[in-house]
Design a protein around this motif. Structure first.
Motif, PDB file in Angstrom:
ATOM      1  N   LYS A  40     -67.507  30.619  20.010  1.00  0.00           N
ATOM      2  CA  LYS A  40     -68.509  30.046  19.103  1.00  0.00           C
ATOM      3  C   LYS A  40     -69.915  30.442  19.579  1.00  0.00           C
ATOM      4  N   LYS A  77     -64.848  27.545  22.609  1.00  0.00           N
ATOM      5  CA  LYS A  77     -66.295  27.281  22.615  1.00  0.00           C
ATOM      6  C   LYS A  77     -67.092  28.506  23.070  1.00  0.00           C
ATOM      7  N   ASN A 133     -56.992  22.895  16.447  1.00  0.00           N
ATOM      8  CA  ASN A 133     -57.580  21.813  17.211  1.00  0.00           C
ATOM      9  C   ASN A 133     -57.733  22.160  18.695  1.00  0.00           C
ATOM     10  N   CYS A 134     -58.148  23.395  18.937  1.00  0.00           N
ATOM     11  CA  CYS A 134     -58.248  23.892  20.315  1.00  0.00           C
ATOM     12  C   CYS A 134     -59.430  24.874  20.338  1.00  0.00           C
ATOM     13  N   GLU A 135     -60.600  24.343  19.975  1.00  0.00           N
ATOM     14  CA  GLU A 135     -61.734  25.232  19.707  1.00  0.00           C
ATOM     15  C   GLU A 135     -62.118  26.121  20.894  1.00  0.00           C
ATOM     16  N   HIS A 152     -62.129  32.197  16.071  1.00  0.00           N
ATOM     17  CA  HIS A 152     -62.759  30.879  16.203  1.00  0.00           C
ATOM     18  C   HIS A 152     -62.212  29.934  15.130  1.00  0.00           C
ATOM     19  N   TRP A 153     -62.082  30.459  13.919  1.00  0.00           N
ATOM     20  CA  TRP A 153     -61.530  29.648  12.831  1.00  0.00           C
ATOM     21  C   TRP A 153     -60.129  29.159  13.207  1.00  0.00           C
ATOM     22  N   SER A 190     -58.800  28.818  16.140  1.00  0.00           N
ATOM     23  CA  SER A 190     -58.792  27.862  17.251  1.00  0.00           C
ATOM     24  C   SER A 190     -59.171  26.460  16.744  1.00  0.00           C
ATOM     25  N   GLN A 191     -60.093  26.421  15.808  1.00  0.00           N
ATOM     26  CA  GLN A 191     -60.471  25.112  15.241  1.00  0.00           C
ATOM     27  C   GLN A 191     -59.308  24.524  14.456  1.00  0.00           C
TER      28      GLN A 191
END
Ligand code: UGA
Length: 453
Positions: free
Chosen positions: A287, A284, A280-282, A273-274, A276-277
């Protein structure tokens, strides 16, 4: 072949011992000389079913050292299997990996493929290779050039079944950049009969994360369905069975409970998740899975409060300290959440586990002199005179305990089953309050419970 395993945790030790059983000569390296001394005396620093037998049988093909010069100078393959713990922001801490890389660069003396077994963020193998080659050049200006390549070869073993998973893997993933390195690793696994996936390093790294994270999402999904089932009077076990018969869904990792623990799923979900953030492609869905898992751990406390309201002065047995059965590993185990909460409520906690008590105590030195917690290796002694039992780990000893024993030994037969160990009708004809996850609850009127949970 001559293989070195750097790190004698679950991955390094099990992989190395299994490779020795396939005929390879394996050197085990660890920074901790105590673990190395234990191994030299045929003692395992971890518990894993079947590992002791293999260690004893193939000991003649193994050597153990805490000196990098002995570990890295003359191996065909070096497997890095050190920890990549979670940093505060959820990203992976690669300090131990890079420390091994520096040692390899300083001591390696012959052509060698460096295999990264540790779970590392996508792109790390490439960075590791760059660091290795640079450091090798700096430390070895007078040595002839040798061939060095880093290969991503993630492992898919699960604790408790690690030996079986390693000897009979579902697949072997080899992410390499040259035919030479691919062929070397092929020789390591020549004796393993399973599909082999050959790919580039980034894809191999992603396969590892995506596999673990997908399973975590599956668990969080079924746990949310379980919570909804409770509200609707449905039974999540029937729902999971009905879903799992569809091959596209599959019937594994649909066991509802108090969420996933251990050193992999919690860490890997956060790390991906980290990442992906950062890109800039979170992700979700990931999360959401993390959030669901964090909340799910509190279910036993909610259920206990629904039964008793006030908890102060109760005596409660906590059954299972490890994050799952078959292992003494307590990392990210729900016991770390539930026990302190019970103690905060002034409950007398009687904690039982067949093998994980020592590890739990090491993580909680602050509880050493707490007279409100007692540890038991006997299950029956533990549940004696308690007002409730909270099952956190589905150990067979717990599954095999008869309803009569609960009734005979407990002060009040209230069982909160965080792992759905028993068939739902097991306690039906007994005067037992049995509450589980995602199944119709018994002995607490439903409307009462929903109001209070
Ligand atoms: C996991 C993966 O299953 C392995 O394939 C992977 O190689 C390993 O991580 C790793 O990355 O090294 P592990 O953490 O040892 O293995 O254990 P699992 O059996 O996957 O269980 C993880 C957690 O999920 C446990 O807390 C378990 O109780 C929970 N779980 C599992 C559920 O709550 N429901 C399920 O249906 C299955």
């Amino acid at each position: 072949m001559k293989i070195t395993c750097a790190g004698v945790g679950y991955v390094g030790l099990v992989t190395g011992v299994c490779l020795a059983s396939k005929g390879h000569e394996v050197t085990f390296y660890d920074v901790d000389p105590q673990k190395i001394d234990m191994l030299k005396n045929k003692q395992l620093p971890i518990y894993e079913e079947g590992l002791q037998e293999l260690l004893d049988e193939y000991f003649h093909r193994m050597s153990f050292t805490s000196k990098p010069s002995e570990a890295y100078s003359s191996s065909d393959v070096i497997m890095i299997a050190v920890g990549t713990p979670e940093k505060k922001d959820g990203s992976a801490n690669l300090t131990y990996v890079y420390s091994v890389v520096s040692d390899i660069a300083e001591h390696v003396n012959q052509d060698c493929v460096v295999v990264v077994k540790s779970t590392v963020p996508v792109g790390t193998n490439e960075k590791i290779e760059r660091a290795l080659l640079q450091e090798f050049q700096i430390s070895n200006t007078n040595k002839p050039d040798i061939m060095l390549e880093v290969v991503s070869n993630p492992e898919f073993l699960a604790q408790g079944t690690a030996v079986e998973n390693t000897l009979n893997p579902s697949r072997i993933v080899i992410g390499s950049e040259t035919e030479w390195a691919k062929n070397v690793i092929d020789k390591v696994y020549a004796d393993f009969k399973c599909p082999k996936v050959y790919t580039d390093r980034q894809s191999a790294e992603m396969i590892k994360y995506a596999s673990n994270v997908f399973l975590s999402v599956k668990i969080s999904f079924i746990n949310e369905i379980a919570n909804l089932c409770e509200k609707m009077g449905a039974n999540v076990e029937d729902v999971a069975m009905g879903m799992g018969l569809d091959n596209r869904i599959g019937n594994q990792f649909l066991r509802a409970g108090i969420g996933y623990g251990g050193s992999y799923f919690p860490k890997d979900t956060k790390a991906l998740h980290w990442l992906s953030q950062y890109q800039n492609c979170e992700l979700k869905t990931v999360k959401a899975a993390i959030e669901v898992n964090q909340t799910q751990r509190f279910r036993p406390m909610q259920l206990l409060s629904a039964v008793y309201g006030e908890l102060s002065g109760l005596s409660v047995a906590v059954l299972g300290l490890s994050f799952k059965p078959g292992t003494d590993d307590v990392r990210e185990s729900p016991s770390h959440t539930i026990i302190p909460l019970l103690l905060d409520e002034n409950v007398l906690v009687k904690a039982w586990d067949p093998i994980a008590i020592n590890n739990f105590q090491k993580v909680h030195p602050e509880l050493e002199h707490d007279s409100n917690i007692e540890y038991y290796s006997s299950l029956t002694d533990c549940i004696k005179d308690t007002d409730a039992c909270i099952i956190l780990t589905e150990w067979n000893d717990v599954k095999n305990l008869s309803e009569n024993e609960y009734i005979k030994l407990m002060h009040q037969p209230v069982i909160i089953d965080g792992r759905n160990c028993y068939p739902i009708d097991r306690f039906q004809s007994h005067n037992v309050t049995y509450l589980s996850i995602g199944r119709p609850q018994k002995s607490v009127s439903r409307s009462d419970m929903y109001d209070s949970i």
